[in-house]
Design a protein around this motif. Structure first.
Motif, PDB file in Angstrom:
ATOM      1  N   PRO A 109      -4.056 -10.805   0.368  1.00  0.00           N
ATOM      2  CA  PRO A 109      -2.770 -11.438   0.076  1.00  0.00           C
ATOM      3  C   PRO A 109      -1.729 -11.010   1.104  1.00  0.00           C
ATOM      4  O   PRO A 109      -1.757  -9.876   1.593  1.00  0.00           O
ATOM      5  CB  PRO A 109      -2.404 -10.900  -1.314  1.00  0.00           C
ATOM      6  N   ALA A 110      -0.819 -11.893   1.428  1.00  0.00           N
ATOM      7  CA  ALA A 110       0.210 -11.606   2.432  1.00  0.00           C
ATOM      8  C   ALA A 110       1.037 -10.380   2.078  1.00  0.00           C
ATOM      9  O   ALA A 110       1.501  -9.659   2.952  1.00  0.00           O
ATOM     10  CB  ALA A 110       1.116 -12.825   2.613  1.00  0.00           C
ATOM     11  N   ASP A 111       1.191 -10.124   0.772  1.00  0.00           N
ATOM     12  CA  ASP A 111       1.992  -8.975   0.349  1.00  0.00           C
ATOM     13  C   ASP A 111       1.140  -7.742   0.037  1.00  0.00           C
ATOM     14  O   ASP A 111       1.621  -6.788  -0.587  1.00  0.00           O
ATOM     15  CB  ASP A 111       2.838  -9.344  -0.870  1.00  0.00           C
ATOM     16  N   ALA A 112      -0.096  -7.721   0.479  1.00  0.00           N
ATOM     17  CA  ALA A 112      -1.025  -6.629   0.154  1.00  0.00           C
ATOM     18  C   ALA A 112      -0.493  -5.255   0.534  1.00  0.00           C
ATOM     19  O   ALA A 112      -0.725  -4.276  -0.178  1.00  0.00           O
ATOM     20  CB  ALA A 112      -2.374  -6.866   0.827  1.00  0.00           C
ATOM     21  N   LEU A 113       0.228  -5.163   1.624  1.00  0.00           N
ATOM     22  CA  LEU A 113       0.717  -3.861   2.077  1.00  0.00           C
ATOM     23  C   LEU A 113       1.974  -3.426   1.330  1.00  0.00           C
ATOM     24  O   LEU A 113       2.361  -2.258   1.394  1.00  0.00           O
ATOM     25  CB  LEU A 113       0.958  -3.875   3.586  1.00  0.00           C
ATOM     26  N   MET A 114       2.583  -4.351   0.591  1.00  0.00           N
ATOM     27  CA  MET A 114       3.797  -4.033  -0.171  1.00  0.00           C
ATOM     28  C   MET A 114       3.465  -3.266  -1.453  1.00  0.00           C
ATOM     29  O   MET A 114       4.340  -2.630  -2.036  1.00  0.00           O
ATOM     30  CB  MET A 114       4.565  -5.315  -0.526  1.00  0.00           C
ATOM     31  N   THR A 115       2.219  -3.323  -1.895  1.00  0.00           N
ATOM     32  CA  THR A 115       1.825  -2.678  -3.151  1.00  0.00           C
ATOM     33  C   THR A 115       1.126  -1.337  -2.928  1.00  0.00           C
ATOM     34  O   THR A 115       0.625  -0.742  -3.874  1.00  0.00           O
ATOM     35  CB  THR A 115       0.890  -3.614  -3.944  1.00  0.00           C
ATOM     36  N   VAL A 116       1.082  -0.877  -1.695  1.00  0.00           N
ATOM     37  CA  VAL A 116       0.416   0.382  -1.351  1.00  0.00           C
ATOM     38  C   VAL A 116       1.200   1.548  -1.930  1.00  0.00           C
ATOM     39  O   VAL A 116       2.428   1.572  -1.899  1.00  0.00           O
ATOM     40  CB  VAL A 116       0.296   0.502   0.192  1.00  0.00           C
ATOM     41  N   GLY A 117       0.463   2.534  -2.428  1.00  0.00           N
ATOM     42  CA  GLY A 117       1.098   3.739  -2.954  1.00  0.00           C
ATOM     43  C   GLY A 117       0.488   4.982  -2.328  1.00  0.00           C
ATOM     44  O   GLY A 117      -0.615   4.950  -1.780  1.00  0.00           O
ATOM     45  N   ASP A 121       0.712   9.652   6.290  1.00  0.00           N
ATOM     46  CA  ASP A 121       0.680   9.292   7.711  1.00  0.00           C
ATOM     47  C   ASP A 121      -0.311   8.167   8.009  1.00  0.00           C
ATOM     48  O   ASP A 121      -0.558   7.848   9.160  1.00  0.00           O
ATOM     49  CB  ASP A 121       0.392  10.516   8.589  1.00  0.00           C
ATOM     50  N   GLU A 122      -0.873   7.556   6.977  1.00  0.00           N
ATOM     51  CA  GLU A 122      -1.805   6.461   7.183  1.00  0.00           C
ATOM     52  C   GLU A 122      -1.070   5.233   7.721  1.00  0.00           C
ATOM     53  O   GLU A 122       0.070   4.978   7.350  1.00  0.00           O
ATOM     54  CB  GLU A 122      -2.520   6.074   5.881  1.00  0.00           C
ATOM     55  N   ARG A 123      -1.770   4.510   8.588  1.00  0.00           N
ATOM     56  CA  ARG A 123      -1.250   3.228   9.081  1.00  0.00           C
ATOM     57  C   ARG A 123      -2.159   2.137   8.531  1.00  0.00           C
ATOM     58  O   ARG A 123      -3.371   2.324   8.447  1.00  0.00           O
ATOM     59  CB  ARG A 123      -1.268   3.188  10.611  1.00  0.00           C
ATOM     60  N   LEU A 124      -1.581   0.998   8.178  1.00  0.00           N
ATOM     61  CA  LEU A 124      -2.340  -0.114   7.615  1.00  0.00           C
ATOM     62  C   LEU A 124      -1.988  -1.404   8.324  1.00  0.00           C
ATOM     63  O   LEU A 124      -0.851  -1.571   8.790  1.00  0.00           O
ATOM     64  CB  LEU A 124      -2.048  -0.280   6.124  1.00  0.00           C
ATOM     65  N   ALA A 125      -2.943  -2.313   8.374  1.00  0.00           N
ATOM     66  CA  ALA A 125      -2.719  -3.641   8.946  1.00  0.00           C
ATOM     67  C   ALA A 125      -3.683  -4.617   8.286  1.00  0.00           C
ATOM     68  O   ALA A 125      -4.790  -4.243   7.874  1.00  0.00           O
ATOM     69  CB  ALA A 125      -2.940  -3.616  10.459  1.00  0.00           C
ATOM     70  N   LEU A 126      -3.251  -5.868   8.208  1.00  0.00           N
ATOM     71  CA  LEU A 126      -4.099  -6.908   7.639  1.00  0.00           C
ATOM     72  C   LEU A 126      -4.920  -7.575   8.727  1.00  0.00           C
ATOM     73  O   LEU A 126      -4.423  -7.819   9.824  1.00  0.00           O
ATOM     74  CB  LEU A 126      -3.242  -7.959   6.922  1.00  0.00           C
ATOM     75  N   GLY A 127      -6.170  -7.879   8.391  1.00  0.00           N
ATOM     76  CA  GLY A 127      -7.041  -8.640   9.268  1.00  0.00           C
ATOM     77  C   GLY A 127      -7.340  -9.992   8.644  1.00  0.00           C
ATOM     78  O   GLY A 127      -6.667 -10.406   7.689  1.00  0.00           O
ATOM     79  N   ARG A 128      -8.351 -10.662   9.167  1.00  0.00           N
ATOM     80  CA  ARG A 128      -8.712 -11.992   8.639  1.00  0.00           C
ATOM     81  C   ARG A 128      -9.171 -11.904   7.189  1.00  0.00           C
ATOM     82  O   ARG A 128      -8.649 -12.585   6.318  1.00  0.00           O
ATOM     83  CB  ARG A 128      -9.807 -12.608   9.500  1.00  0.00           C
TER      84      ARG A 128
END
Length: 172
Positions: A109-117, A121-128
């Protein structure tokens, strides 16, 4: 014939879902797949099939449910798609054993990174159809929670690179 990489979810992790790789190879052959090879005991299979990837997934999930007595999720990527996951890694500067791709059945989902808890120091990014995570200080002490990844399965970049090589694709 398509070369597919099948990534099983929750197999041989933390003492649950025990599935010997010899049994997994036999299940795949019985299901009609050829050139079946496994990599480490966490449920990674490279195989060839005349079926499209969605049918490979359905066929293998049925066979696994019969064998295990419970549903086992399988994420399937073609060899080219898996090579693309490796090439698209947004954290090429990070240690490959600390960067994972969480494989999903569909685009996150486009907002997947908004719900992270619990992010430190982790970095996140969305792929296909993946969520990439760089566990900067390592996974052992991470408190990261990514709700959108709950139905997926993760592999680190070293494992992905090995599977790409096993599938016979040059990952650039």
């Amino acid at each position: 014939m398509n070369t597919c990489i099948c990534l099983l979810r929750a197999v041989n992790v933390g003492g649950t879902g025990k599935l010997p790789m010899a049994d997994l190879r036999a299940l795949c052959v019985e299901a009609g797949f050829s050139d079946v090879r496994t990599y480490i005991a966490s449920g990674n299979v490279v195989l060839r099939s005349t079926l499209p990837p969605d049918r490979v997934k359905a066929t293998l999930e049925r066979a696994l449910e019969t064998y295990m007595g419970r549903p086992v999720g399988v994420m399937v990527r073609t060899a080219r798609e898996l090579a693309g996951v490796l090439e698209d890694n947004p954290f090429p500067d990070a240690a490959p054993n600390r960067v994972v791709a969480v494989f999903l059945d569909a685009a996150p989902p486009a907002d997947a990174l908004m719900t992270v808890g619990g992010q430190r120091d982790e970095r996140l990014a969305l792929g296909r159809r993946e969520i990439y995570i760089d566990y900067g200080s390592g996974m052992a002490d991470s408190k990261l929670k990514v709700p959108a990844s709950a139905s997926g399965t993760a592999r680190n970049m070293n494992t992905i690179a090995r599977l790409v090589r096993m599938a016979g694709v040059d990952a650039g």
